[in-house]
Design a protein around this motif. Structure first.
Motif, PDB file in Angstrom:
ATOM      1  N   ARG A  68       3.991  -5.497   2.720  1.00  0.00           N
ATOM      2  CA  ARG A  68       5.100  -4.567   2.510  1.00  0.00           C
ATOM      3  C   ARG A  68       4.454  -3.210   2.254  1.00  0.00           C
ATOM      4  N   VAL A  69       5.177  -2.132   2.505  1.00  0.00           N
ATOM      5  CA  VAL A  69       4.554  -0.807   2.510  1.00  0.00           C
ATOM      6  C   VAL A  69       5.451   0.218   1.818  1.00  0.00           C
ATOM      7  N   HIS A  70       4.829   1.076   0.975  1.00  0.00           N
ATOM      8  CA  HIS A  70       5.488   2.295   0.490  1.00  0.00           C
ATOM      9  C   HIS A  70       5.335   3.332   1.605  1.00  0.00           C
ATOM     10  N   ALA A  71       6.428   3.768   2.203  1.00  0.00           N
ATOM     11  CA  ALA A  71       6.343   4.609   3.395  1.00  0.00           C
ATOM     12  C   ALA A  71       7.264   5.818   3.305  1.00  0.00           C
ATOM     13  N   SER A  72       6.694   6.985   3.573  1.00  0.00           N
ATOM     14  CA  SER A  72       7.482   8.213   3.777  1.00  0.00           C
ATOM     15  C   SER A  72       8.423   8.540   2.626  1.00  0.00           C
ATOM     16  N   GLN A  73       7.865   8.491   1.413  1.00  0.00           N
ATOM     17  CA  GLN A  73       8.622   8.929   0.236  1.00  0.00           C
ATOM     18  C   GLN A  73       8.571  10.454   0.086  1.00  0.00           C
ATOM     19  N   LEU A  74       7.370  11.014   0.280  1.00  0.00           N
ATOM     20  CA  LEU A  74       7.168  12.425  -0.060  1.00  0.00           C
ATOM     21  C   LEU A  74       7.159  13.332   1.167  1.00  0.00           C
ATOM     22  N   VAL A  83       0.856  -1.188   0.000  1.00  0.00           N
ATOM     23  CA  VAL A  83       0.000   0.000   0.000  1.00  0.00           C
ATOM     24  C   VAL A  83       0.893   1.239   0.000  1.00  0.00           C
ATOM     25  N   PHE A  84       0.473   2.235  -0.781  1.00  0.00           N
ATOM     26  CA  PHE A  84       1.192   3.512  -0.858  1.00  0.00           C
ATOM     27  C   PHE A  84       0.626   4.391   0.257  1.00  0.00           C
ATOM     28  N   CYS A  85       1.284   4.339   1.428  1.00  0.00           N
ATOM     29  CA  CYS A  85       0.810   5.069   2.604  1.00  0.00           C
ATOM     30  C   CYS A  85       1.474   6.440   2.597  1.00  0.00           C
ATOM     31  N   GLU A  86       0.765   7.426   2.109  1.00  0.00           N
ATOM     32  CA  GLU A  86       1.379   8.740   1.865  1.00  0.00           C
ATOM     33  C   GLU A  86       0.260   9.759   1.721  1.00  0.00           C
ATOM     34  N   TYR A 135       6.930  13.235   5.970  1.00  0.00           N
ATOM     35  CA  TYR A 135       6.772  12.458   7.201  1.00  0.00           C
ATOM     36  C   TYR A 135       5.360  11.901   7.253  1.00  0.00           C
ATOM     37  N   GLY A 136       5.200  10.713   7.819  1.00  0.00           N
ATOM     38  CA  GLY A 136       3.868  10.117   7.881  1.00  0.00           C
ATOM     39  C   GLY A 136       3.890   8.823   8.656  1.00  0.00           C
ATOM     40  N   PRO A 137       2.749   8.151   8.701  1.00  0.00           N
ATOM     41  CA  PRO A 137       2.619   6.955   9.547  1.00  0.00           C
ATOM     42  C   PRO A 137       3.088   5.651   8.889  1.00  0.00           C
ATOM     43  N   GLY A 138       3.592   5.706   7.658  1.00  0.00           N
ATOM     44  CA  GLY A 138       3.843   4.485   6.891  1.00  0.00           C
ATOM     45  C   GLY A 138       4.758   3.485   7.578  1.00  0.00           C
ATOM     46  N   VAL A 139       5.863   3.969   8.147  1.00  0.00           N
ATOM     47  CA  VAL A 139       6.808   3.034   8.776  1.00  0.00           C
ATOM     48  C   VAL A 139       6.163   2.359   9.983  1.00  0.00           C
TER      49      VAL A 139
END
Ligand SMILES: [Zn+2]
Length: 393
Positions: free
Chosen positions: A229-235, A202-205, A237-241
């Motif tokens: 597996r997770v798309h996390a904090s590319q763009l 999931v793209f969590c962003e 700060y956020g909760p993805g990690v």
């Protein structure tokens, strides 16, 4: 039939028994003046060249380096179209946003199975020629039940590491009803995709999916037998990690904007931090802080994120060079992250190393050591590739 590769200048094995006092990266291990025997598709023997056993066929490495084949644990290869105009305008100063994905979605939906299959085969061939012997492949440009189902089915034709990424972005027709789209992703779309996939992502962003939506997608995937597996904090700060670690994800990918809590959570978990430096290179974003993760004790992988929008490279050697030069990883850390690190991010024990019993996935470099990958960036250096013991490039 056995094959002896002899006269290897440096044999990177990543095998615990080969680690030497000179190694400065955890897990990295290499032998000098070495040889390796392949039998039945596996590594049957490694050791000093002068002590090598006889074999049916002998390959003279002539002092070149041999490494485990690269494990690219993050790639989006099922798509149609291209976005070079978007890249050019970004280079002219426009920022990258998750919305660009939608143009690839439109092209992918309009493409025939044969067009998608042809594109996928071309990219898979490109990867192999650059030393990638294992790669993960995500869906995520179909975003309808039928288009996601055919995406994972096509991916399954070229790799066992297939990831269902229905939760890549909310498609335009659900713009007013994102909750309805999450229900589709967790319901009929998942049911159609799960038989072809091993992973759910999931793209969590911001601009894609929030924490609760991401949790719902991963939980539904897990109930259908898929591992997270997770798309996390590319763009930003956020909760993805945190979502990834909570879910026991194999990997949190991107990790460009991490809080101290994110770094601590990764270091205390089995979730690999997969860094994708080709993305920052191609979007002019700041690179992830690899040193902070390594010093905290997190497991770090590097992968390409090959996709038509944010990073259209399939080259693990480029990513190794970027990891060394831009993220301050040592050459040993970067090569480990591109091989054993990628294997950890896919929870694979048979690849990413050349210990006895490993799958015989090997890369022979046109240089005497692994350092050449970063020392000679942009230069073709893959002299030969074996996959499952078979010479393929
Ligand atoms: Zn990605």
């Amino acid at each position: 039939m056995s094959v002896l590769i002899s006269n290897i200048g440096e044999l990177v094995t990543n095998a615990p028994s080969d680690s030497s006092p000179g190694s400065v990266a955890p897990g990295f291990a290499a032998l000098r003046d070495a040889a390796l025997v392949i039998e039945s598709g596996q590594v049957a023997w490694t050791g000093a060249a002068c002590a090598a056993p006889a074999a049916d066929e002998v390959v003279d490495a002539a002092g070149r380096a041999v490494l485990p084949g690269f494990v690219d644990s993050h790639a989006h290869l099922v798509f149609a179209g291209e976005r070079s105009a978007e890249f050019a305008s970004r280079m002219a100063g426009l920022p990258y946003s998750a919305g660009g994905i939608r143009s690839t979605v439109a092209a992918t939906r309009a493409a025939s199975d044969e067009q998608l299959r042809g594109n996928l085969a071309r990219l898979a061939g490109e990867m192999l020629a650059q030393g990638t012997t294992t790669f993960e492949c995500k869906s995520g440009y179909g975003l309808t039940v039928a288009d996601e189902a055919r995406s994972v089915a096509l991916a399954a034709e070229v790799t066992t590491e297939v990831t269902y990424l229905g939760a890549h972005v909310v498609p335009p027709e659900f713009e007013q009803d994102p909750a309805g789209y999450v229900e589709l992703v967790c319901g009929p779309m998942l049911a159609a995709c799960a038989p072809h996939a091993r992973w759910v992502d999931v793209f969590c962003e911001r601009g894609a999916f929030g924490a609760d939506e991401a949790r719902a997608v991963l939980a539904a995937g897990a109930a259908a037998g898929l591992q997270p597996r997770v798309h996390a904090s590319q763009l930003g700060y956020g909760p993805g990690v945190q979502v990834a670690v909570e879910a026991g994800a194999a990997s949190a990918d991107h990790c460009t904007f991490l809080s101290n809590g994110d770094v601590d959570a990764l270091a205390a978990s089995d979730t690999v931090a997969t860094l994708l430096p080709g993305v920052e290179f191609s979007t002019r974003q700041p690179y992830p802080d690899a040193r902070r993760l390594l010093e905290a004790g997190a497991t770090v992988a590097i992968a390409t994120d090959c996709n038509p929008g944010s990073c259209f490279t399939s080259s693990m050697p480029l990513c190794v060079a970027l990891a060394v030069r831009e993220m301050r990883m040592t050459t040993q850390e970067a090569v480990w992250a591109a091989t054993a690190g990628g294997a950890a991010a896919l929870r694979r024990r048979d690849v990413g190393h050349l210990g006895v019993g490993a799958r015989a996935d090997l890369v022979m470099l046109d240089g005497p050591s692994h350092t050449y990958l970063a020392y000679r960036p942009g230069v073709p250096q893959i002299a030969a590739v074996w996959r499952g013991g078979v010479a393929v490039a």
